[in-house]
Scaffold this motif. Structure first.
Motif, PDB file in Angstrom:
ATOM      1  N   VAL A  93     -15.458  -6.253  -5.746  1.00 35.64           N
ATOM      2  CA  VAL A  93     -14.470  -5.191  -5.842  1.00 35.64           C
ATOM      3  C   VAL A  93     -13.185  -5.632  -6.271  1.00 35.64           C
ATOM      4  O   VAL A  93     -12.487  -6.414  -5.753  1.00 35.64           O
ATOM      5  N   TYR A  94     -12.692  -4.818  -7.271  1.00 31.80           N
ATOM      6  CA  TYR A  94     -11.635  -5.171  -7.759  1.00 31.80           C
ATOM      7  C   TYR A  94     -10.395  -4.212  -7.254  1.00 31.80           C
ATOM      8  O   TYR A  94     -10.548  -2.988  -7.702  1.00 31.80           O
ATOM      9  N   LEU A  95      -9.601  -4.639  -6.806  1.00 29.55           N
ATOM     10  CA  LEU A  95      -8.287  -3.698  -6.278  1.00 29.55           C
ATOM     11  C   LEU A  95      -7.208  -3.895  -7.032  1.00 29.55           C
ATOM     12  O   LEU A  95      -6.688  -5.030  -7.150  1.00 29.55           O
ATOM     13  N   CYS A  96      -6.379  -2.952  -7.311  1.00 28.99           N
ATOM     14  CA  CYS A  96      -4.842  -2.809  -7.911  1.00 28.99           C
ATOM     15  C   CYS A  96      -4.038  -2.999  -6.760  1.00 28.99           C
ATOM     16  O   CYS A  96      -4.291  -2.044  -5.866  1.00 28.99           O
ATOM     17  N   ALA A  97      -3.087  -3.336  -7.068  1.00 26.23           N
ATOM     18  CA  ALA A  97      -2.003  -3.383  -6.051  1.00 26.23           C
ATOM     19  C   ALA A  97      -0.508  -3.588  -6.753  1.00 26.23           C
ATOM     20  O   ALA A  97      -0.378  -3.943  -7.877  1.00 26.23           O
ATOM     21  N   ALA A  98       0.605  -3.129  -6.028  1.00 24.38           N
ATOM     22  CA  ALA A  98       1.894  -3.046  -6.344  1.00 24.38           C
ATOM     23  C   ALA A  98       2.703  -3.743  -5.602  1.00 24.38           C
ATOM     24  O   ALA A  98       2.575  -3.419  -4.364  1.00 24.38           O
ATOM     25  N   ASP A  99       3.640  -4.760  -6.142  1.00 19.85           N
ATOM     26  CA  ASP A  99       4.718  -5.453  -5.472  1.00 19.85           C
ATOM     27  C   ASP A  99       5.894  -5.406  -5.759  1.00 19.85           C
ATOM     28  O   ASP A  99       6.299  -5.528  -6.914  1.00 19.85           O
ATOM     29  N   PHE A 100       6.881  -4.505  -5.019  1.00 22.74           N
ATOM     30  CA  PHE A 100       8.213  -3.886  -5.475  1.00 22.74           C
ATOM     31  C   PHE A 100       9.009  -5.366  -5.723  1.00 22.74           C
ATOM     32  O   PHE A 100       9.201  -6.220  -5.019  1.00 22.74           O
ATOM     33  N   TYR A 101       9.273  -5.368  -7.023  1.00 25.53           N
ATOM     34  CA  TYR A 101      10.102  -6.410  -7.813  1.00 25.53           C
ATOM     35  C   TYR A 101       9.703  -7.695  -7.686  1.00 25.53           C
ATOM     36  O   TYR A 101      10.319  -8.790  -7.736  1.00 25.53           O
ATOM     37  N   GLY A 102       8.068  -7.931  -7.607  1.00 22.56           N
ATOM     38  CA  GLY A 102       7.453  -8.997  -7.638  1.00 22.56           C
ATOM     39  C   GLY A 102       7.815  -9.879  -8.924  1.00 22.56           C
ATOM     40  O   GLY A 102       7.736  -9.260 -10.141  1.00 22.56           O
ATOM     41  N   ASP A 103       7.834 -11.258  -8.736  1.00 19.69           N
ATOM     42  CA  ASP A 103       8.208 -12.033 -10.015  1.00 19.69           C
ATOM     43  C   ASP A 103       7.674 -13.414  -9.771  1.00 19.69           C
ATOM     44  O   ASP A 103       8.296 -14.327  -9.577  1.00 19.69           O
ATOM     45  N   PRO A 104       6.227 -13.645 -10.105  1.00 22.34           N
ATOM     46  CA  PRO A 104       5.333 -12.531 -10.585  1.00 22.34           C
ATOM     47  C   PRO A 104       4.612 -11.889  -9.520  1.00 22.34           C
ATOM     48  O   PRO A 104       4.126 -10.683  -9.801  1.00 22.34           O
ATOM     49  N   TRP A 105       4.626 -12.423  -8.340  1.00 19.79           N
ATOM     50  CA  TRP A 105       3.945 -11.997  -6.985  1.00 19.79           C
ATOM     51  C   TRP A 105       4.383 -12.283  -5.770  1.00 19.79           C
ATOM     52  O   TRP A 105       4.675 -13.354  -5.677  1.00 19.79           O
ATOM     53  N   GLY A 106       4.611 -11.476  -4.954  1.00 25.93           N
ATOM     54  CA  GLY A 106       5.043 -11.641  -3.717  1.00 25.93           C
ATOM     55  C   GLY A 106       3.925 -11.118  -2.657  1.00 25.93           C
ATOM     56  O   GLY A 106       3.098 -11.912  -2.077  1.00 25.93           O
ATOM     57  N   ALA A 107       4.107 -10.067  -2.263  1.00 25.85           N
ATOM     58  CA  ALA A 107       3.018  -9.284  -1.504  1.00 25.85           C
ATOM     59  C   ALA A 107       3.027  -7.897  -1.927  1.00 25.85           C
ATOM     60  O   ALA A 107       3.832  -7.205  -2.191  1.00 25.85           O
ATOM     61  N   ALA A 108       1.769  -7.250  -1.492  1.00 26.99           N
ATOM     62  CA  ALA A 108       1.341  -5.684  -1.932  1.00 26.99           C
ATOM     63  C   ALA A 108       2.006  -4.965  -1.236  1.00 26.99           C
ATOM     64  O   ALA A 108       2.183  -5.205   0.189  1.00 26.99           O
ATOM     65  N   ASP A 109       2.724  -3.971  -1.593  1.00 24.51           N
ATOM     66  CA  ASP A 109       3.326  -2.797  -0.997  1.00 24.51           C
ATOM     67  C   ASP A 109       2.341  -1.574  -0.962  1.00 24.51           C
ATOM     68  O   ASP A 109       2.345  -0.952  -0.025  1.00 24.51           O
ATOM     69  N   TYR A 110       1.639  -1.609  -1.995  1.00 23.77           N
ATOM     70  CA  TYR A 110       0.471  -0.512  -2.290  1.00 23.77           C
ATOM     71  C   TYR A 110      -0.669  -1.056  -2.802  1.00 23.77           C
ATOM     72  O   TYR A 110      -0.691  -1.930  -3.445  1.00 23.77           O
ATOM     73  N   TRP A 111      -1.725  -0.282  -2.466  1.00 28.58           N
ATOM     74  CA  TRP A 111      -3.069  -0.702  -2.586  1.00 28.58           C
ATOM     75  C   TRP A 111      -3.921   0.360  -3.417  1.00 28.58           C
ATOM     76  O   TRP A 111      -3.796   1.450  -2.813  1.00 28.58           O
ATOM     77  N   GLY A 112      -4.835   0.184  -4.221  1.00 27.25           N
ATOM     78  CA  GLY A 112      -5.740   1.038  -4.844  1.00 27.25           C
ATOM     79  C   GLY A 112      -6.984   0.922  -3.937  1.00 27.25           C
ATOM     80  O   GLY A 112      -7.033   0.136  -3.110  1.00 27.25           O
ATOM     81  N   GLN A 113      -7.953   1.895  -4.028  1.00 25.83           N
ATOM     82  CA  GLN A 113      -9.163   1.949  -3.296  1.00 25.83           C
ATOM     83  C   GLN A 113     -10.327   0.834  -4.154  1.00 25.83           C
ATOM     84  O   GLN A 113     -11.047   0.493  -3.044  1.00 25.83           O
ATOM     85  N   GLY A 114     -10.179   0.391  -5.074  1.00 24.02           N
ATOM     86  CA  GLY A 114     -10.908  -0.530  -5.949  1.00 24.02           C
ATOM     87  C   GLY A 114     -11.894   0.023  -6.546  1.00 24.02           C
ATOM     88  O   GLY A 114     -12.390   1.170  -6.342  1.00 24.02           O
ATOM     89  N   THR A 115     -12.572  -0.836  -7.571  1.00 26.85           N
ATOM     90  CA  THR A 115     -13.595  -0.661  -8.355  1.00 26.85           C
ATOM     91  C   THR A 115     -14.517  -1.701  -8.422  1.00 26.85           C
ATOM     92  O   THR A 115     -14.270  -2.946  -8.380  1.00 26.85           O
ATOM     93  N   GLN A 116     -15.864  -1.455  -8.338  1.00 26.69           N
ATOM     94  CA  GLN A 116     -16.994  -2.539  -8.397  1.00 26.69           C
ATOM     95  C   GLN A 116     -17.298  -2.938  -9.480  1.00 26.69           C
ATOM     96  O   GLN A 116     -17.578  -2.351 -10.440  1.00 26.69           O
TER      97      GLN A 116
END
Length: 121
Positions: A93-116
């Motif tokens: 399952v591939y999930l999209c996530a958003a990290d506020f001002y991540g560069d390139p990544w820190g920790a997810a603030d928001y998650w999607g439900q995912g797609t198989q």
């Protein structure tokens, strides 16, 4: 609040390609790094790719380098994951996530439900 909705998953044979999309709503993604995680059966969720909030920095898991490409279109509030030369071990399952001002990544603030994504051998 940011709502994330993934699409584009499916069943594909090994060697094939898929393009995943993550459409955001509620807030512009321009201030967020965006990432794609993979959750395989019996395994921990792992970060596969990420792109910084400015778009200049990226992260790719070693196993997908040269095969996967992440891109973002802030005008459409959408992030894409182009997956080529798919392998059975890419299944999950591939999930999209958003990290506020991540560069390139820190920790997810928001998650999607995912797609198989299922890759058959």
């Amino acid at each position: 609040q940011v709502q994330l909705v993934e699409s584009g998953g499916g069943l594909v044979q090994a060697g094939g390609s898929l393009r995943l999309s993550c459409a955001a709503s509620g807030r512009s993604i321009s201030s967020f790094a965006m990432g794609w995680f993979r959750q395989a059966p019996g395994k921990e969720r792992e970060l596969v790719v990420a792109i910084s909030w400015k778009g200049g920095n990226t992260y790719y898991k070693d196993s997908v380098k040269g095969r996967f490409t992440i891109s973002r279109d802030n005008a459409k509030n959408t992030v894409y994951l182009q997956m080529n030369s798919l392998k059975p071990e890419d299944t999950g399952v591939y999930l999209c996530a958003a990290d506020f001002y991540g560069d390139p990544w820190g920790a997810a603030d928001y998650w999607g439900q995912g797609t198989q994504v299922t890759v058959s051998s």
